[in-house]
Design a protein around this motif. Structure first.
Motif, short mmCIF file in Angstrom:
data_model
loop_
_atom_site.label_atom_id
_atom_site.label_comp_id
_atom_site.label_asym_id
_atom_site.label_seq_id
_atom_site.Cartn_x
_atom_site.Cartn_y
_atom_site.Cartn_z
N VAL A 21 -8.64 -0.69 -0.28
CA VAL A 21 -8.82 0.74 -0.58
C VAL A 21 -7.46 1.45 -0.57
CG1 VAL A 21 -9.73 2.93 0.34
CG2 VAL A 21 -11.23 0.95 0.12
N LEU A 22 -6.63 1.16 0.42
CA LEU A 22 -5.31 1.79 0.48
C LEU A 22 -4.48 1.42 -0.76
CD1 LEU A 22 -3.52 3.67 2.13
CD2 LEU A 22 -2.58 1.66 3.25
N MET A 23 -4.56 0.18 -1.18
CA MET A 23 -3.85 -0.25 -2.37
C MET A 23 -4.37 0.51 -3.60
SD MET A 23 -3.20 -4.15 -3.66
CE MET A 23 -4.68 -4.45 -4.58
N ASP A 24 -5.69 0.71 -3.68
CA ASP A 24 -6.27 1.45 -4.80
C ASP A 24 -5.88 2.92 -4.77
OD1 ASP A 24 -7.46 -0.84 -5.77
OD2 ASP A 24 -9.39 -0.45 -4.81
N LEU A 25 -5.81 3.50 -3.58
CA LEU A 25 -5.36 4.90 -3.47
C LEU A 25 -3.90 5.02 -3.90
CD1 LEU A 25 -7.08 5.94 -0.12
CD2 LEU A 25 -7.69 6.66 -2.44
N TRP A 26 -3.10 4.03 -3.58
CA TRP A 26 -1.70 4.00 -4.02
C TRP A 26 -1.64 4.00 -5.56
CZ3 TRP A 26 3.14 4.81 -2.76
CH2 TRP A 26 4.17 4.19 -3.48
N ALA A 27 -2.50 3.19 -6.18
CA ALA A 27 -2.53 3.12 -7.65
C ALA A 27 -2.94 4.47 -8.24
CB ALA A 27 -3.48 2.02 -8.11
N VAL A 28 -3.90 5.14 -7.62
CA VAL A 28 -4.32 6.46 -8.09
C VAL A 28 -3.16 7.44 -7.97
CG1 VAL A 28 -5.84 8.43 -7.59
CG2 VAL A 28 -6.79 6.11 -7.65
N LEU A 29 -2.47 7.42 -6.84
CA LEU A 29 -1.32 8.30 -6.64
C LEU A 29 -0.25 8.05 -7.71
CD1 LEU A 29 0.23 10.34 -4.74
CD2 LEU A 29 1.27 8.29 -3.74
N LEU A 30 0.08 6.78 -7.95
CA LEU A 30 1.08 6.46 -8.98
C LEU A 30 0.64 6.95 -10.35
CD1 LEU A 30 2.26 2.84 -8.07
CD2 LEU A 30 3.49 4.99 -7.74
N GLY A 31 -0.65 6.81 -10.62
CA GLY A 31 -1.17 7.26 -11.91
C GLY A 31 -1.12 8.76 -12.09
#
Length: 173
Positions: A21-31
């Protein structure tokens, strides 16, 4: 009301989900902040969906025939891999690490997990070893490195939360 300690399987499941989940939140932030496109997990499902027919590598996974349920399969695989990596970390560090997790093993292990996309997934998707066939390989490699570092931070955060929950339920492994 009595409480029981968390099973090891439950702890590993929670830790792996937290890290993913943290990795996915990181991807959302980068996006959202930088406009960086994330991996479409439907492509992971497409890759996996072609395996029963004996197709393990593609010139370009985006051009491969879609498979039914590829998005759900890809997202399931993404989280299953995260949980599998959490299990590997616990196998390497031992359950004592889960009682008192430290950052260094989790961060190092998270970064080491980069070997899977670099040497398995990216070549199989047609992107070459370590994204060598992409338009900007160095940028892709750095992004992968950061993402897997964030995954390692998530492994630590998940282990820390699990250790708190286990103590609260009377555990101590």
């Amino acid at each position: 009301m009595t409480t029981t300690p968390l099973s090891l399987a439950t702890q590993i499941l929670a830790m792996g989900i937290c890290a993913t989940v943290l990795m996915d939140l990181w991807a959302v932030l980068l996006g959202r902040v930088f406009g960086v496109a994330s991996l479409d997990y439907a492509l992971v499902g497409r890759w996996l969906g072609h395996m029963p027919a004996g197709r393990f590598a593609h010139a370009g996974i985006g051009r491969a025939s879609p498979v039914p349920g590829e998005r759900a399969l890809g997202w399931f695989a993404h989280y299953a891999i995260g949980v599998g990596f959490a299990a590997c970390l616990v196998a390497l560090t031992g359950t004592a690490w889960l009682r008192a997790p430290t950052l260094a093993p989790a961060l190092a292990f998270g970064i080491v997990t980069i070997v899977v996309p670099f040497f398995v997934m990216q070549p199989a998707f047609g992107a070459g070893v370590a994204a060598s066939k992409t338009p900007r390989p160095t940028q892709a490699r750095l992004r992968s490195l950061m993402t897997h570092g964030v995954f390692g931070l998530g492994l630590y955060a998940g282990a820390w939360l699990v250790s708190l929950a286990d103590r609260a339920t009377g555990g101590g492994m």
